[in-house]
Scaffold this motif. Sequence first.
Motif, PDB file in Angstrom:
ATOM      1  N   MET A  20      92.111 -23.492  56.840  1.00 13.30           N
ATOM      2  CA  MET A  20      92.439 -22.194  57.417  1.00 13.30           C
ATOM      3  C   MET A  20      91.503 -21.139  56.838  1.00 13.30           C
ATOM      4  O   MET A  20      91.581 -20.804  55.660  1.00 13.30           O
ATOM      5  N   LEU A  21      90.622 -20.611  57.677  1.00 15.54           N
ATOM      6  CA  LEU A  21      89.610 -19.668  57.234  1.00 15.54           C
ATOM      7  C   LEU A  21      90.197 -18.437  56.550  1.00 15.54           C
ATOM      8  O   LEU A  21      89.608 -17.882  55.624  1.00 15.54           O
ATOM      9  N   SER A  22      91.380 -18.036  56.947  1.00 16.41           N
ATOM     10  CA  SER A  22      91.973 -16.832  56.354  1.00 16.41           C
ATOM     11  C   SER A  22      92.417 -17.047  54.907  1.00 16.41           C
ATOM     12  O   SER A  22      92.867 -16.104  54.259  1.00 16.41           O
ATOM     13  N   ALA A  23      92.244 -18.247  54.368  1.00 14.26           N
ATOM     14  CA  ALA A  23      92.572 -18.490  52.959  1.00 14.26           C
ATOM     15  C   ALA A  23      91.689 -17.668  52.028  1.00 14.26           C
ATOM     16  O   ALA A  23      92.024 -17.469  50.858  1.00 14.26           O
ATOM     17  N   ALA A  41     100.785 -21.184  57.185  1.00 13.59           N
ATOM     18  CA  ALA A  41     100.321 -22.514  56.774  1.00 13.59           C
ATOM     19  C   ALA A  41     101.392 -23.578  56.964  1.00 13.59           C
ATOM     20  O   ALA A  41     101.075 -24.740  57.212  1.00 13.59           O
ATOM     21  N   ARG A  42     102.642 -23.185  56.868  1.00  8.23           N
ATOM     22  CA  ARG A  42     103.725 -24.152  57.004  1.00  8.23           C
ATOM     23  C   ARG A  42     104.251 -24.253  58.443  1.00  8.23           C
ATOM     24  O   ARG A  42     105.093 -25.086  58.740  1.00  8.23           O
ATOM     25  N   SER A  43     103.727 -23.413  59.326  1.00  2.00           N
ATOM     26  CA  SER A  43     104.154 -23.450  60.726  1.00  2.00           C
ATOM     27  C   SER A  43     103.196 -24.320  61.544  1.00  2.00           C
ATOM     28  O   SER A  43     102.134 -24.707  61.072  1.00  2.00           O
ATOM     29  N   LEU A  44     103.611 -24.618  62.779  1.00  2.00           N
ATOM     30  CA  LEU A  44     102.756 -25.400  63.677  1.00  2.00           C
ATOM     31  C   LEU A  44     101.597 -24.542  64.167  1.00  2.00           C
ATOM     32  O   LEU A  44     101.781 -23.358  64.381  1.00  2.00           O
ATOM     33  N   PRO A  45     100.436 -25.043  64.321  1.00  5.64           N
ATOM     34  CA  PRO A  45     100.035 -26.441  64.208  1.00  5.64           C
ATOM     35  C   PRO A  45      99.560 -26.829  62.803  1.00  5.64           C
ATOM     36  O   PRO A  45      99.131 -27.954  62.586  1.00  5.64           O
ATOM     37  N   PHE A  46      99.640 -25.922  61.840  1.00  2.00           N
ATOM     38  CA  PHE A  46      99.061 -26.183  60.523  1.00  2.00           C
ATOM     39  C   PHE A  46      99.905 -27.136  59.677  1.00  2.00           C
ATOM     40  O   PHE A  46      99.394 -28.081  59.103  1.00  2.00           O
ATOM     41  N   SER A  47     101.187 -26.867  59.577  1.00  2.00           N
ATOM     42  CA  SER A  47     102.156 -27.764  58.923  1.00  2.00           C
ATOM     43  C   SER A  47     101.673 -28.322  57.578  1.00  2.00           C
ATOM     44  O   SER A  47     101.670 -29.531  57.357  1.00  2.00           O
ATOM     45  N   ARG A  48     101.273 -27.432  56.683  1.00  2.00           N
ATOM     46  CA  ARG A  48     100.840 -27.875  55.358  1.00  2.00           C
ATOM     47  C   ARG A  48     102.034 -28.417  54.588  1.00  2.00           C
ATOM     48  O   ARG A  48     103.164 -27.962  54.741  1.00  2.00           O
ATOM     49  N   SER A  49     101.792 -29.389  53.728  1.00  2.00           N
ATOM     50  CA  SER A  49     102.869 -30.084  53.007  1.00  2.00           C
ATOM     51  C   SER A  49     103.485 -29.210  51.916  1.00  2.00           C
ATOM     52  O   SER A  49     102.951 -28.151  51.567  1.00  2.00           O
ATOM     53  N   ALA A  50     104.569 -29.693  51.347  1.00  2.00           N
ATOM     54  CA  ALA A  50     105.283 -28.958  50.295  1.00  2.00           C
ATOM     55  C   ALA A  50     104.429 -28.789  49.038  1.00  2.00           C
ATOM     56  O   ALA A  50     104.568 -27.800  48.317  1.00  2.00           O
ATOM     57  N   ARG A  55      95.141 -22.104  47.082  1.00  2.00           N
ATOM     58  CA  ARG A  55      93.878 -22.240  46.340  1.00  2.00           C
ATOM     59  C   ARG A  55      93.131 -23.503  46.782  1.00  2.00           C
ATOM     60  O   ARG A  55      91.910 -23.491  46.903  1.00  2.00           O
ATOM     61  N   ASP A  56      93.873 -24.582  47.017  1.00  2.00           N
ATOM     62  CA  ASP A  56      93.245 -25.803  47.543  1.00  2.00           C
ATOM     63  C   ASP A  56      92.650 -25.533  48.923  1.00  2.00           C
ATOM     64  O   ASP A  56      91.544 -25.969  49.227  1.00  2.00           O
ATOM     65  N   GLU A  57      93.398 -24.810  49.734  1.00  2.00           N
ATOM     66  CA  GLU A  57      92.928 -24.463  51.085  1.00  2.00           C
ATOM     67  C   GLU A  57      91.651 -23.625  50.995  1.00  2.00           C
ATOM     68  O   GLU A  57      90.681 -23.857  51.711  1.00  2.00           O
ATOM     69  N   GLN A  58      91.647 -22.684  50.078  1.00  2.00           N
ATOM     70  CA  GLN A  58      90.481 -21.825  49.880  1.00  2.00           C
ATOM     71  C   GLN A  58      89.255 -22.652  49.477  1.00  2.00           C
ATOM     72  O   GLN A  58      88.164 -22.459  50.012  1.00  2.00           O
ATOM     73  N   GLN A  59      89.449 -23.594  48.578  1.00  2.00           N
ATOM     74  CA  GLN A  59      88.342 -24.455  48.148  1.00  2.00           C
ATOM     75  C   GLN A  59      87.829 -25.319  49.303  1.00  2.00           C
ATOM     76  O   GLN A  59      86.627 -25.570  49.418  1.00  2.00           O
ATOM     77  N   GLN A  60      88.735 -25.755  50.163  1.00  2.00           N
ATOM     78  CA  GLN A  60      88.329 -26.541  51.337  1.00  2.00           C
ATOM     79  C   GLN A  60      87.504 -25.696  52.307  1.00  2.00           C
ATOM     80  O   GLN A  60      86.538 -26.187  52.896  1.00  2.00           O
ATOM     81  N   VAL A  61      87.875 -24.437  52.455  1.00  2.00           N
ATOM     82  CA  VAL A  61      87.099 -23.530  53.310  1.00  2.00           C
ATOM     83  C   VAL A  61      85.688 -23.389  52.741  1.00  2.00           C
ATOM     84  O   VAL A  61      84.694 -23.521  53.463  1.00  2.00           O
ATOM     85  N   PHE A  62      85.576 -23.127  51.438  1.00  2.00           N
ATOM     86  CA  PHE A  62      84.266 -22.968  50.827  1.00  2.00           C
ATOM     87  C   PHE A  62      83.436 -24.247  50.966  1.00  2.00           C
ATOM     88  O   PHE A  62      82.257 -24.195  51.294  1.00  2.00           O
ATOM     89  N   ALA A  63      84.055 -25.381  50.736  1.00  2.00           N
ATOM     90  CA  ALA A  63      83.343 -26.664  50.838  1.00  2.00           C
ATOM     91  C   ALA A  63      82.857 -26.898  52.265  1.00  2.00           C
ATOM     92  O   ALA A  63      81.719 -27.333  52.474  1.00  2.00           O
ATOM     93  N   GLN A  64      83.709 -26.643  53.234  1.00  2.00           N
ATOM     94  CA  GLN A  64      83.337 -26.873  54.627  1.00  2.00           C
ATOM     95  C   GLN A  64      82.146 -26.005  55.033  1.00  2.00           C
ATOM     96  O   GLN A  64      81.226 -26.461  55.687  1.00  2.00           O
ATOM     97  N   HIS A  65      82.157 -24.757  54.612  1.00  2.00           N
ATOM     98  CA  HIS A  65      81.101 -23.846  55.033  1.00  2.00           C
ATOM     99  C   HIS A  65      79.833 -23.983  54.191  1.00  2.00           C
ATOM    100  O   HIS A  65      78.770 -23.552  54.637  1.00  2.00           O
TER     101      HIS A  65
END
Length: 68
Positions: A20-23, A41-50, A55-65
């Motif tokens: 999620m880019l907005s992270a 993040a916990r709503s559809l279609p994102f449905s992130r786990s408990a 911060r993990d999401e933010q790191q994934q955004v940085f890695a992807q870009h």
Amino acid sequence: MTYLLKDVCLHRNEDGRAPMLSAIVVNKASREPSDQFSGLARSLPFSRSANWSWRDEQQQVFAQHREE
């Protein structure tokens, strides 16, 4: 702002599996996203786990870009 950030998250991510880019959008004082971000993040279609963390999401955004 919540609706705009949701649209950004959904852009080319209709199934919600990409990071999620907005992270990377955080409050200047707290350096954390708003409560609405976690709700999104916990709503559809994102449905992130408990055990998900923004911060993990933010790191994934940085890695992807970094790769693009």
